[in-house]
Design a protein around this motif. Structure first.
Motif, short mmCIF file in Angstrom:
data_model
loop_
_atom_site.label_atom_id
_atom_site.label_comp_id
_atom_site.label_asym_id
_atom_site.label_seq_id
_atom_site.Cartn_x
_atom_site.Cartn_y
_atom_site.Cartn_z
N THR A 197 36.95 41.18 46.02
CA THR A 197 36.19 42.31 45.22
C THR A 197 35.66 41.52 43.96
O THR A 197 36.41 41.38 42.82
N ARG A 244 34.01 41.51 40.43
CA ARG A 244 33.97 42.35 39.24
C ARG A 244 33.78 41.74 38.03
O ARG A 244 33.89 42.53 36.95
N GLU A 281 35.60 39.09 36.62
CA GLU A 281 36.60 38.57 35.99
C GLU A 281 37.10 37.23 36.42
O GLU A 281 36.29 36.69 37.31
N THR A 333 42.09 37.22 39.83
CA THR A 333 42.23 38.67 39.22
C THR A 333 42.32 39.70 40.43
O THR A 333 41.58 39.72 40.96
N TYR A 361 42.92 43.48 41.84
CA TYR A 361 42.49 45.11 41.08
C TYR A 361 43.10 46.12 42.24
O TYR A 361 43.13 45.75 43.41
N ILE A 396 41.77 49.87 42.92
CA ILE A 396 40.89 50.78 42.88
C ILE A 396 41.02 51.99 43.79
O ILE A 396 41.13 51.89 44.94
N CYS A 405 40.62 41.31 45.04
CA CYS A 405 40.92 39.93 44.29
C CYS A 405 39.61 39.52 43.82
O CYS A 405 38.50 39.24 44.79
N GLU A 406 39.32 38.88 42.58
CA GLU A 406 38.10 38.23 42.38
C GLU A 406 38.13 37.04 42.86
O GLU A 406 38.86 36.22 42.86
N ARG A 420 43.86 52.64 38.06
CA ARG A 420 42.53 52.39 38.13
C ARG A 420 42.00 51.12 38.58
O ARG A 420 41.47 50.67 39.31
N ALA A 421 42.66 50.05 37.70
CA ALA A 421 42.61 48.70 37.76
C ALA A 421 43.84 47.97 37.40
O ALA A 421 44.26 48.18 36.24
N THR A 422 44.01 47.03 38.18
CA THR A 422 45.46 46.31 37.80
C THR A 422 45.10 44.90 37.62
O THR A 422 44.34 44.17 38.88
N VAL A 423 45.38 43.90 36.65
CA VAL A 423 45.14 42.63 36.68
C VAL A 423 46.49 42.11 36.86
O VAL A 423 47.46 42.27 36.08
#
Length: 186
Positions: free
Chosen positions: A76, A78, A80, A84, A86, A88, A137-138, A178-181
């Motif tokens: 995903t 985004r 970052e 990272t 996420y 969502i 995951c970025e 909503r978003a987790t790093v």
């Protein structure tokens, strides 16, 4: 006199954890690799972990089998740092027709799959999942090549831990961040 009985446990609804992505496009294989790692763990009986890969249409039809919760695991982007993580929460009110996107069974994004699912539910009278989450995951690279980049590979165990945490917290009324790093990105 017998001891008081425990109140009956509320049975959790069925949960589908679906790893999506193309393992031939580098970090796009994050979802597939994460679900493979998750499948090796002890999962509750109401949880099914499936490697969907690029079969988005298959996923949409499988969800019609009646799942309370759907967790999509995918690369995903985004903006970052690579690796990272996420979480969502998908808002079903935003679901609808895939706007101007042709349905290609091998290149379906989570949004396209969810839009198709909405269309299938409307046509069959089926019910979409009560809750849909994307654990993303970025990616560092989604160019042709097999294997995850080092930061995305390092994020896989953290993603498994995160999914297990979501499965434990998946009760009516609970909500995911909503978003987790994740720490894996460091």
């Amino acid at each position: 006199m017998s001891p008081p009985s425990e109140p009956p446990r509320q049975e959790c609804g069925k949960v589908l954890v679906a790893g999506i992505g193309n393992i031939f496009l580098g970090d796009d294989g994050f979802g597939v690799e994460t679900v493979r790692a998750l499948a090796g763990r002890q999962l509750p009986p109401h949880v099914e972990a499936v490697d969907i890969g690029v079969r988005g249409v298959h996923l949409a039809y499988q969800v019609l089998d009646g799942y309370d919760t759907l967790i999509l695991v995918d690369a995903t982007a985004r903006g970052e740092r690579a690796g990272t993580l996420y979480v969502i929460e998908h808002d079903s009110a935003d679901a609808g027709e895939p706007h101007g996107v042709p349905l290609d069974g091998h290149r379906m994004t989570p949004d396209t799959v969810l839009a198709l699912l909405g269309t299938l539910c409307a046509g069959t009278g089926g019910q979409p999942p009560r809750r849909t989450l994307v654990v993303g995951c970025e990616p560092a690279s989604v160019e042709e090549g097999i294997g995850l980049s080092p930061p995305v590979s390092a994020a896989v165990p953290e993603a498994v831990r995160l999914i297990e945490e979501l499965l434990r917290a998946d009760e009516p009324g609970e909500s995911a961040p909503r978003a987790t790093v994740g720490e894996a990105a460091k």
